[in-house]
Write a protein that holds these residues in place. Sequence first.
Motif, PDB file in Angstrom:
ATOM      1  N   GLY A 163      -8.721 -21.243 -77.769  1.00 22.22           N
ATOM      2  CA  GLY A 163      -7.437 -20.579 -77.579  1.00 22.22           C
ATOM      3  C   GLY A 163      -6.324 -21.568 -77.325  1.00 22.22           C
ATOM      4  O   GLY A 163      -6.526 -22.623 -76.712  1.00 22.22           O
ATOM      5  N   GLU A 203      -7.857 -18.211 -81.187  1.00 17.58           N
ATOM      6  CA  GLU A 203      -6.981 -17.205 -80.584  1.00 17.58           C
ATOM      7  C   GLU A 203      -5.726 -17.848 -80.013  1.00 17.58           C
ATOM      8  O   GLU A 203      -5.722 -19.018 -79.667  1.00 17.58           O
ATOM      9  N   LYS A 204      -4.684 -17.050 -79.922  1.00 18.49           N
ATOM     10  CA  LYS A 204      -3.437 -17.471 -79.268  1.00 18.49           C
ATOM     11  C   LYS A 204      -3.250 -16.589 -78.047  1.00 18.49           C
ATOM     12  O   LYS A 204      -3.472 -15.402 -78.103  1.00 18.49           O
ATOM     13  N   TYR A 205      -2.867 -17.198 -76.935  1.00 16.56           N
ATOM     14  CA  TYR A 205      -2.650 -16.431 -75.706  1.00 16.56           C
ATOM     15  C   TYR A 205      -1.251 -16.624 -75.176  1.00 16.56           C
ATOM     16  O   TYR A 205      -0.526 -17.465 -75.564  1.00 16.56           O
TER      17      TYR A 205
END
Length: 131
Positions: free
Chosen positions: A88, A129-131
């Motif tokens: 992430g 993923e991007k958070y």
Amino acid sequence: MIEKAIISGVLFSSIFLVGCNGEKEEASELVLTDNEQEVVVDDQGDAELLTELQNEIIAAITEKTEIDSESIAITLGGNVKEISVSVGFPKDVKVDDTMIQQIVEDSIKKVSEAENVTISEENITIKIEKY
């Protein structure tokens, strides 16, 4: 600080949910490091392999992308037979998902060769993923 707690909760929850797939397995141990990186292991041999793999992935990503290692959230799970990797990044970091996937695959290959372990590509799951 709250953002890190939320990320930790989300990562832990996803590991927990993946573990609840109805199959009966031995209990896993959860090892946390300082910067939101988690390694889920089933036995000591797998723990060493996954820890070494985690270090290799982080080093390779920071070297090839110049992204600060503190902004990388990584979750590794599985064992020598099956490995799942979730990487992430903050939403504001521009990341080429294909390049990150290739870095992770290369890291797995490098570590498995060094440890003299065979990990089939079909048994590797990579999530970015991007958070």
